[in-house]
Design a protein around this motif. Structure first.
Motif, PDB file in Angstrom:
ATOM      1  N   GLY A  14       0.814  -1.219   0.000  1.00 27.24           N
ATOM      2  CA  GLY A  14       0.000   0.000   0.000  1.00 27.24           C
ATOM      3  C   GLY A  14       0.838   1.255   0.000  1.00 27.24           C
ATOM      4  N   VAL A  15       2.008   1.194  -0.694  1.00 25.60           N
ATOM      5  CA  VAL A  15       2.890   2.364  -0.768  1.00 25.60           C
ATOM      6  C   VAL A  15       3.219   2.629  -2.232  1.00 25.60           C
ATOM      7  N   SER A  16       3.975   3.686  -2.469  1.00 24.31           N
ATOM      8  CA  SER A  16       4.374   4.015  -3.832  1.00 24.31           C
ATOM      9  C   SER A  16       5.538   3.149  -4.292  1.00 24.31           C
ATOM     10  N   ARG A  17       5.712   3.096  -5.603  1.00 25.93           N
ATOM     11  CA  ARG A  17       6.837   2.346  -6.185  1.00 25.93           C
ATOM     12  C   ARG A  17       8.163   2.936  -5.722  1.00 25.93           C
ATOM     13  N   SER A  18       8.244   4.253  -5.608  1.00 25.00           N
ATOM     14  CA  SER A  18       9.498   4.891  -5.174  1.00 25.00           C
ATOM     15  C   SER A  18       9.820   4.549  -3.717  1.00 25.00           C
ATOM     16  N   ALA A  19       8.777   4.331  -2.905  1.00 21.23           N
ATOM     17  CA  ALA A  19       9.017   3.956  -1.510  1.00 21.23           C
ATOM     18  C   ALA A  19       9.700   2.596  -1.424  1.00 21.23           C
ATOM     19  N   VAL A  20       9.307   1.692  -2.316  1.00 18.22           N
ATOM     20  CA  VAL A  20       9.955   0.378  -2.359  1.00 18.22           C
ATOM     21  C   VAL A  20      11.425   0.537  -2.757  1.00 18.22           C
ATOM     22  N   SER A  21      11.665   1.371  -3.753  1.00 17.47           N
ATOM     23  CA  SER A  21      13.037   1.605  -4.202  1.00 17.47           C
ATOM     24  C   SER A  21      13.888   2.194  -3.086  1.00 17.47           C
ATOM     25  N   ARG A  22      13.348   3.176  -2.357  1.00 14.75           N
ATOM     26  CA  ARG A  22      14.115   3.804  -1.270  1.00 14.75           C
ATOM     27  C   ARG A  22      14.384   2.814  -0.145  1.00 14.75           C
ATOM     28  N   THR A  23      13.423   1.919   0.108  1.00  7.15           N
ATOM     29  CA  THR A  23      13.596   0.937   1.175  1.00  7.15           C
ATOM     30  C   THR A  23      14.813   0.046   0.914  1.00  7.15           C
ATOM     31  N   PHE A  24      15.048  -0.296  -0.345  1.00  6.69           N
ATOM     32  CA  PHE A  24      16.142  -1.202  -0.682  1.00  6.69           C
ATOM     33  C   PHE A  24      17.392  -0.483  -1.192  1.00  6.69           C
ATOM     34  N   THR A  25      17.411   0.851  -1.011  1.00  8.50           N
ATOM     35  CA  THR A  25      18.600   1.625  -1.379  1.00  8.50           C
ATOM     36  C   THR A  25      19.313   2.073  -0.111  1.00  8.50           C
ATOM     37  N   PRO A  26      20.527   1.599   0.146  1.00 10.93           N
ATOM     38  CA  PRO A  26      21.254   1.981   1.370  1.00 10.93           C
ATOM     39  C   PRO A  26      21.391   3.499   1.484  1.00 10.93           C
ATOM     40  N   GLY A  27      21.035   4.026   2.652  1.00 10.81           N
ATOM     41  CA  GLY A  27      21.165   5.456   2.913  1.00 10.81           C
ATOM     42  C   GLY A  27      19.994   6.302   2.458  1.00 10.81           C
ATOM     43  N   ALA A  28      19.050   5.720   1.739  1.00 10.39           N
ATOM     44  CA  ALA A  28      17.895   6.493   1.256  1.00 10.39           C
ATOM     45  C   ALA A  28      16.930   6.778   2.405  1.00 10.39           C
ATOM     46  N   SER A  29      16.165   7.860   2.265  1.00  8.52           N
ATOM     47  CA  SER A  29      15.251   8.284   3.323  1.00  8.52           C
ATOM     48  C   SER A  29      13.904   7.582   3.173  1.00  8.52           C
ATOM     49  N   SER A  31      10.507   6.290   6.027  1.00  5.93           N
ATOM     50  CA  SER A  31      10.052   6.224   7.414  1.00  5.93           C
ATOM     51  C   SER A  31      10.084   4.788   7.923  1.00  5.93           C
ATOM     52  N   PRO A  32      10.269   4.592   9.232  1.00  9.96           N
ATOM     53  CA  PRO A  32      10.279   3.237   9.801  1.00  9.96           C
ATOM     54  C   PRO A  32       9.003   2.462   9.496  1.00  9.96           C
ATOM     55  N   ALA A  33       7.872   3.129   9.526  1.00 13.15           N
ATOM     56  CA  ALA A  33       6.601   2.440   9.284  1.00 13.15           C
ATOM     57  C   ALA A  33       6.514   1.951   7.833  1.00 13.15           C
ATOM     58  N   THR A  34       6.945   2.799   6.916  1.00 16.21           N
ATOM     59  CA  THR A  34       6.929   2.408   5.505  1.00 16.21           C
ATOM     60  C   THR A  34       7.906   1.275   5.245  1.00 16.21           C
ATOM     61  N   ARG A  35       9.089   1.376   5.835  1.00 16.87           N
ATOM     62  CA  ARG A  35      10.089   0.332   5.668  1.00 16.87           C
ATOM     63  C   ARG A  35       9.558  -1.019   6.141  1.00 16.87           C
ATOM     64  N   GLU A  36       8.892  -0.999   7.300  1.00 13.98           N
ATOM     65  CA  GLU A  36       8.365  -2.240   7.856  1.00 13.98           C
ATOM     66  C   GLU A  36       7.309  -2.850   6.931  1.00 13.98           C
ATOM     67  N   LYS A  37       6.414  -2.017   6.378  1.00 18.90           N
ATOM     68  CA  LYS A  37       5.375  -2.532   5.485  1.00 18.90           C
ATOM     69  C   LYS A  37       5.979  -3.101   4.199  1.00 18.90           C
TER      70      LYS A  37
END
Length: 336
Positions: A14-29, A31-37
């Motif tokens: 339930g997040v954006s495609r860019s949020a997925v990309s940031r989650t798996f990019t070291p150092g990218a910004s 939120s903890p809640a988004t990362r967990e989802k």
């Protein structure tokens, strides 16, 4: 074949495609809640990042090519295994290319690696042609050689001369006077270096060396070399073999066809210390090349070159240690 996509993960989380990309990019910004989802959705779907696509976007990859001829044979097999482990620990993806030693075959292997944007190439077999090194330089691809010396490339070599000189001195000190060297016609630079150093040291002490060669640096080569030495009539009382595989063939012929005892009639020394050297049927005294050390030194040179592309060529030399077993026990030395 349909791999799980980042878009599928985004929909599940339930997040954006860019949020997925940031989650798996070291150092990218992110939120903890988004990362967990995102991580939860990725785990449920079995998603993994497309490293190949990332490599294409960045014009490089984590691939490191290992170019070798007959990587399954002898010491090279253990060195190849050690290299793959060292590269994986580094975070690289090793790619083994089993190729010949001609210029055409070497260049074909290199073009394949450059086409896949391999980060570097490690060469175990044959001396690369100048065209190989030139193409690597023009593409900014580091090249590390193992077992041979090239002034234009980083390399790791065994102390072939040091070990061969030690072998000659120990045999002469033990009273052996009819010395021989068993090598091959298709010798690598390392094997040639062993032969030259051994012969020179023996001749320096006023004695001569019988030299016998087989075709390739393997067991059959040792069989052929031993038969040639026995056929000469004045058999040697000590044989220094270019590698352990040759030594195994030499020993089997001396015992089975020559009816000789080792080391009473003929002392035998090998080179490499492959696992079979410790087998009860051989108990070979040999010089140990440690594949783990050689592999790590090569990876260290690779990392040095990547960190500083303009650095002077790195030249590392690892001197083998004598492992004493039953085929020759020098004075005042305890066998293992």
């Amino acid at each position: 074949m349909r791999f799980v996509s980042a878009e599928q993960v985004a929909r599940r989380a339930g997040v954006s495609r860019s949020a997925v990309s940031r989650t798996f990019t070291p150092g990218a910004s992110v939120s903890p809640a988004t990362r967990e989802k995102v991580l939860k959705a990725a785990e449920e779907l079995g998603y993994h990042v497309n490293d190949l696509a990332r490599g294409v976007l960045n014009n490089q990859s984590r691939l490191v090519g290992i170019v070798a001829t007959k990587p399954e044979v002898g010491f090279r097999a253990h060195l190849t295994a050690a290299l793959t482990k060292a590269l994986i620990r580094r975070g690289s993806v090793p790619v083994l290319i089993n190729t010949g030693q001609t210029e055409e075959e070497m260049l074909a292997a290199q073009k394949m690696l450059i086409g896949h944007r391999a980060e570097a190439t490690i060469i175990l077999s044959g001396s690369p042609p100048e065209s190989f090194l030139d193409l690597a330089r023009r593409n900014g691809q580091p090249v590390v050689l193992i077992g041979r010396c090239e002034p234009e490339a980083d390399h790791v070599r065994a102390g072939n001369s040091e070990a061969s000189i030690e072998a000659a001195r120990l045999l002469l000190a033990a009273g052996r006077r009819k010395l021989a060297f068993a090598g091959s016609h298709s010798a690598t630079p390392s094997i040639l270096e062993r032969q030259i150093a051994f012969v020179a040291e023996v001749e320096h002490h006023g004695f001569s060396v019988q030299i016998a060669h087989g075709e390739d640096s393997n067991y059959d080569c040792g069989v052929a070399a031993a038969r040639a030495l026995l056929a000469e009539g004045d058999r040697p009382d000590a044989i220094f073999c270019a590698n352990d595989l040759i030594a195994f063939g030499v020993m089997d012929v001396l015992r089975r066809e020559g009816g000789l005892s080792i080391p009473q009639d003929v002392a035998v020394i090998g080179f490499d210390d492959v696992p079979e050297a410790a087998w009860l049927n051989y108990g070979l005294t040999t010089f140990r090349q440690d594949p783990l050390i050689m592999a790590q030194r090569a990876v260290d040179l690779l990392e040095r070159r990547i960190a500083n592309p303009e650095a002077d060529q790195g030249h590392d030399r690892v001197v083998p240690e004598l492992v004493v077993r039953q085929t020759f026990v020098p004075a005042n030395v305890t066998e293992v």
